[in-house]
Design an enzyme around this catalytic site. Structure first.
Site, PDB file in Angstrom:
ATOM      1  N   ASP A 125      -0.119   2.040  -1.530  1.00  0.00           N
ATOM      2  CA  ASP A 125      -0.886   3.176  -2.048  1.00  0.00           C
ATOM      3  C   ASP A 125      -1.742   3.699  -0.895  1.00  0.00           C
ATOM      4  O   ASP A 125      -2.861   4.142  -1.075  1.00  0.00           O
ATOM      5  CB  ASP A 125      -1.771   2.705  -3.199  1.00  0.00           C
ATOM      6  CG  ASP A 125      -2.255   3.864  -4.066  1.00  0.00           C
ATOM      7  OD1 ASP A 125      -2.810   3.612  -5.151  1.00  0.00           O
ATOM      8  OD2 ASP A 125      -2.065   5.031  -3.653  1.00  0.00           O
ATOM      9  N   GLU A 141       3.079  11.701  -0.173  1.00  0.00           N
ATOM     10  CA  GLU A 141       2.115  12.813  -0.301  1.00  0.00           C
ATOM     11  C   GLU A 141       1.567  13.211   1.077  1.00  0.00           C
ATOM     12  O   GLU A 141       0.598  12.642   1.566  1.00  0.00           O
ATOM     13  CB  GLU A 141       0.980  12.392  -1.226  1.00  0.00           C
ATOM     14  CG  GLU A 141       1.423  11.931  -2.613  1.00  0.00           C
ATOM     15  CD  GLU A 141       0.376  11.105  -3.299  1.00  0.00           C
ATOM     16  OE1 GLU A 141      -0.793  11.544  -3.336  1.00  0.00           O
ATOM     17  OE2 GLU A 141       0.699  10.018  -3.794  1.00  0.00           O
ATOM     18  N   HIS A 188       2.641  15.845  -5.590  1.00  0.00           N
ATOM     19  CA  HIS A 188       2.670  14.474  -6.086  1.00  0.00           C
ATOM     20  C   HIS A 188       4.006  14.129  -6.747  1.00  0.00           C
ATOM     21  O   HIS A 188       4.040  13.478  -7.793  1.00  0.00           O
ATOM     22  CB  HIS A 188       1.528  14.262  -7.082  1.00  0.00           C
ATOM     23  CG  HIS A 188       1.014  12.862  -7.123  1.00  0.00           C
ATOM     24  ND1 HIS A 188       1.772  11.804  -7.543  1.00  0.00           N
ATOM     25  CD2 HIS A 188      -0.186  12.335  -6.791  1.00  0.00           C
ATOM     26  CE1 HIS A 188       1.069  10.698  -7.485  1.00  0.00           C
ATOM     27  NE2 HIS A 188      -0.114  10.975  -7.032  1.00  0.00           N
ATOM     28  N   SER A 189       5.089  14.561  -6.134  1.00  0.00           N
ATOM     29  CA  SER A 189       6.399  14.204  -6.690  1.00  0.00           C
ATOM     30  C   SER A 189       6.688  12.727  -6.460  1.00  0.00           C
ATOM     31  O   SER A 189       6.350  12.168  -5.424  1.00  0.00           O
ATOM     32  CB  SER A 189       7.509  15.040  -6.033  1.00  0.00           C
ATOM     33  OG  SER A 189       7.426  16.394  -6.456  1.00  0.00           O
ATOM     34  N   TYR A 190       7.308  12.123  -7.471  1.00  0.00           N
ATOM     35  CA  TYR A 190       7.784  10.737  -7.376  1.00  0.00           C
ATOM     36  C   TYR A 190       9.292  10.804  -7.164  1.00  0.00           C
ATOM     37  O   TYR A 190      10.030  11.217  -8.073  1.00  0.00           O
ATOM     38  CB  TYR A 190       7.524   9.978  -8.681  1.00  0.00           C
ATOM     39  CG  TYR A 190       6.091   9.675  -9.028  1.00  0.00           C
ATOM     40  CD1 TYR A 190       5.171  10.677  -9.302  1.00  0.00           C
ATOM     41  CD2 TYR A 190       5.646   8.351  -9.122  1.00  0.00           C
ATOM     42  CE1 TYR A 190       3.862  10.392  -9.657  1.00  0.00           C
ATOM     43  CE2 TYR A 190       4.341   8.049  -9.473  1.00  0.00           C
ATOM     44  CZ  TYR A 190       3.463   9.081  -9.744  1.00  0.00           C
ATOM     45  OH  TYR A 190       2.164   8.779 -10.102  1.00  0.00           O
ATOM     46  N   HIS A 239      -8.207  13.258  -6.873  1.00  0.00           N
ATOM     47  CA  HIS A 239      -7.239  14.361  -6.947  1.00  0.00           C
ATOM     48  C   HIS A 239      -7.843  15.667  -7.466  1.00  0.00           C
ATOM     49  O   HIS A 239      -7.241  16.359  -8.295  1.00  0.00           O
ATOM     50  CB  HIS A 239      -6.056  13.947  -7.821  1.00  0.00           C
ATOM     51  CG  HIS A 239      -5.164  12.929  -7.189  1.00  0.00           C
ATOM     52  ND1 HIS A 239      -5.169  12.642  -5.859  1.00  0.00           N
ATOM     53  CD2 HIS A 239      -4.243  12.105  -7.740  1.00  0.00           C
ATOM     54  CE1 HIS A 239      -4.294  11.697  -5.592  1.00  0.00           C
ATOM     55  NE2 HIS A 239      -3.710  11.339  -6.704  1.00  0.00           N
ATOM     56  N   ARG A 258      -8.941  10.139  -3.166  1.00  0.00           N
ATOM     57  CA  ARG A 258     -10.230   9.776  -3.731  1.00  0.00           C
ATOM     58  C   ARG A 258     -11.366  10.203  -2.799  1.00  0.00           C
ATOM     59  O   ARG A 258     -11.222  10.139  -1.567  1.00  0.00           O
ATOM     60  CB  ARG A 258     -10.283   8.251  -3.949  1.00  0.00           C
ATOM     61  CG  ARG A 258      -9.362   7.798  -5.050  1.00  0.00           C
ATOM     62  CD  ARG A 258      -9.264   6.284  -5.137  1.00  0.00           C
ATOM     63  NE  ARG A 258      -8.502   5.924  -6.324  1.00  0.00           N
ATOM     64  CZ  ARG A 258      -7.166   5.905  -6.359  1.00  0.00           C
ATOM     65  NH1 ARG A 258      -6.454   6.185  -5.273  1.00  0.00           N
ATOM     66  NH2 ARG A 258      -6.525   5.595  -7.463  1.00  0.00           N
TER      67      ARG A 258
HETATM   68  C1  G6D Z   1      -3.097   5.713  -8.858  1.00  0.00           C
HETATM   69  O1  G6D Z   1      -3.932   4.875  -6.774  1.00  0.00           O
HETATM   70  C2  G6D Z   1      -2.910   5.678  -7.356  1.00  0.00           C
HETATM   71  C3  G6D Z   1      -2.990   7.058  -6.781  1.00  0.00           C
HETATM   72  O2  G6D Z   1      -2.695   7.022  -5.396  1.00  0.00           O
HETATM   73  C4  G6D Z   1      -1.991   7.964  -7.505  1.00  0.00           C
HETATM   74  O3  G6D Z   1      -2.061   9.247  -6.999  1.00  0.00           O
HETATM   75  C5  G6D Z   1      -2.301   7.945  -8.987  1.00  0.00           C
HETATM   76  O4  G6D Z   1      -2.228   6.633  -9.496  1.00  0.00           O
HETATM   77  C6  G6D Z   1      -1.321   8.795  -9.777  1.00  0.00           C
HETATM   78  O5  G6D Z   1      -4.416   6.055  -9.154  1.00  0.00           O
END
Ligand code: G6D
Length: 348
Positions: free
Chosen positions: A252, A313, A179-181, A105, A80
Site C-alpha cells: 500500500d 496510482e 484508482h482503478s484496480y 483521498h 492520506r
Molecule cells: C485503503 O490504504 C488503502 C488505500 O491506499 C486505498 O486507496 C483505499 O483502501 C481504497 O484505505
C-alpha cells in the site's frame, strides 16, 4: 472507432451517463461521469478472448455505496494527509477527516462523488471523453475555486491515456490520481497474487501504523519491494517484512520512480498472456494490492476478496504537504497543473 453514451442512473435528481469507447481492434473502455469512474476495460487474452480487466460495477448504487474507490478519479489530493490541516502563506486550512483523524483521498464527497460535465471529441484514430468540474473555493477544506478536467482517451494502439489539468484562482493543493484496480486474468477469475510486476524504482516510502509516510526512504535492494527485475505480488503478500505486514499483507506503498515515460511499470498475467505497460510523468506510484478489500459483496457476480485487484496510482507522494523533502503539491494561483499517464494493453 466509435463511442456510445447511455443512461446509467440517477442521483440527487441528476442523471449519470455511461460512455463506451471502442477501438478498431475491439478494445473497449467504459466510464461514467459520476467520479469520472472507469467501470470496464475489455482487452483480449492470448487466444483472442475479450474480458474485463478492472474491478467495477454495473449499477450506480454500488458505486455510491462502495468505499473502495473502484476506478474513480481521486482529488483534490490523493492519499492520506495527517495532520488534516496545512498552512499556505500564513493562512491555516483545516481538512475534514474521513478515516479516523486522517484526511483520505480528498475527503468526503470529493472528486469521486461529483457528477462531472462531459464532452466527447472524436478523431479517426482517437476518441476522448473530457470531463470537467468547477470545485468551489473551500470545497472539502481546500482554498481556491478550481477548474479541473479529466480526459480519457483511447486510440487504435490499445492505449488508454489519462490526463488531468487544473488551475485555481488562489494558491491551493492538487495531486490527482485514478484508482482503478487492475486484474489481467479477465473478469476477476483469479486474484492478482500471481501477476508479475516490474517497476523501475529503487526506493519506497516507509509507512507508519496509520499508513502515513514516516519520512524515511527505504532502498528496495534485497526486499520484497524490489520489482526492478520482476516479482510476483504474492511475494509481498506472503512476506513477514514489517512493511508488508503493516498494510494488512501486501503493498500500500508509494514508490519513487527512477524514470518517466520509459515503460517504468509493467504488469503481466502469464496465464492469460495479458500485459499492461504504464508510463507517466508523475514522480511516484502508490502500489496497492487490495489488502483491505472486503469480502461481503459481489463484483459482477464474483465474490469480492482480498487481492482481487491491484492499483497503480500514479501521483505525487502522499502527505507531501507535511514532508518538505518530497515533491511539492502546492499549486500557485493561476498555475496550470498537468498530469499524464498512459496505460498500454498488449500481450506477452
Ligand atoms: C485503503 O490504504 C488503502 C488505500 O491506499 C486505498 O486507496 C483505499 O483502501 C481504497 O484505505
Amino acid at each position: 472507432m466509435n463511442v456510445t453514451k447511455s443512461y446509467f442512473g440517477e442521483i440527487h435528481e441528476q442523471t449519470v451517463h455511461s460512455f463506451t469507447i471502442r477501438n478498431n481492434h475491439g478494445m473497449e473502455v467504459t466510464c461514467i461521469d459520476f467520479g469520472c469512474t472507469i467501470t470496464k476495460i475489455l482487452v483480449p487474452d492470448q487466444v483472442g478472448t475479450f474480458e474485463n480487466v478492472v474491478l467495477g460495477f454495473d449499477t450506480l448504487d454500488e458505486y455510491v455505496n462502495n468505499s473502495s474507490y473502484f476506478g474513480s478519479v481521486i482529488g483534490r489530493v490523493a492519499g492520506r494527509i495527517h495532520p488534516p490541516t496545512f498552512d499556505l502563506d500564513g493562512v491555516t486550512y483545516d481538512l475534514p477527516p474521513n478515516e479516523g483523524d486522517n484526511h483520505l483521498h480528498g475527503g468526503p464527497n470529493s472528486f469521486h462523488q461529483v457528477i462531472w460535465d462531459s464532452i466527447i471529441e472524436e478523431d479517426s484514430d482517437e476518441i476522448k471523453i473530457k470531463f470537467s468540474h468547477l470545485s468551489p473555493d473551500g470545497a472539502c477544506g481546500y482554498p481556491g475555486e478550481l477548474k479541473v478536467t479529466v480526459t480519457y482517451s483511447l486510440n487504435n494502439k490499445n492505449e488508454l491515456l489519462i490526463t488531468y489539468q487544473g488551475t485555481a484562482e488562489k494558491k491551493t493543493l492538487l495531486n490527482i490520481a485514478n484508482h482503478s484496480y487492475f486484474n489481467l486474468s479477465g473478469d476477476g477469475k483469479r486474484t492478482i497474487l500471481d501477476h508479475e510486476l516490474t517497476m523501475k524504482s529503487d526506493r519506497f516510502l516507509e509507512l507508519d501504523a496509520s499508513l502515513l509516510p514516516t519520512g524515511a526512504y527505504i532502498d528496495v535492494e534485497n526486499t520484497t519491494f524490489d520489482f526492478r527485475d520482476g516479482k510476483k505480488i504474492r511475494e509481498g503478500v506472503q512476506s513477514n517484512h514489517i512493511q508488508n505486514q503493516l498494510v494488512g499483507g501486501g503493498y500500500d506503498h508509494p514508490f519513487l520512480l527512477n524514470a518517466n515515460n520509459q515503460e517504468e511499470i509493467c504488469l503481466v498475467d502469464s496465464i492469460s498472456g495479458r500485459k499492461l505497460i504504464v508510463e507517466t510523468d508523475q514522480p511516484s506510484v502508490v502500489l496497492y494490492s487490495a489488502n483491505m478489500l472486503e469480502s461481503n459483496f459481489q463484483i459482477r457476480g464474483v465474490p469480492s476478496q482480498k487481492h482481487l485487484g491491484v492499483c497503480l496510482e500514479t501521483q505525487y507522494p502522499p502527505n507531501a504537504i507535511h514532508h518538505q523533502d518530497l515533491p511539492s503539491i502546492v499549486l500557485d494561483k493561476n498555475e496550470v497543473y498537468q498530469s499524464r499517464t498512459r496505460f498500454k494493453f498488449l500481450l506477452v
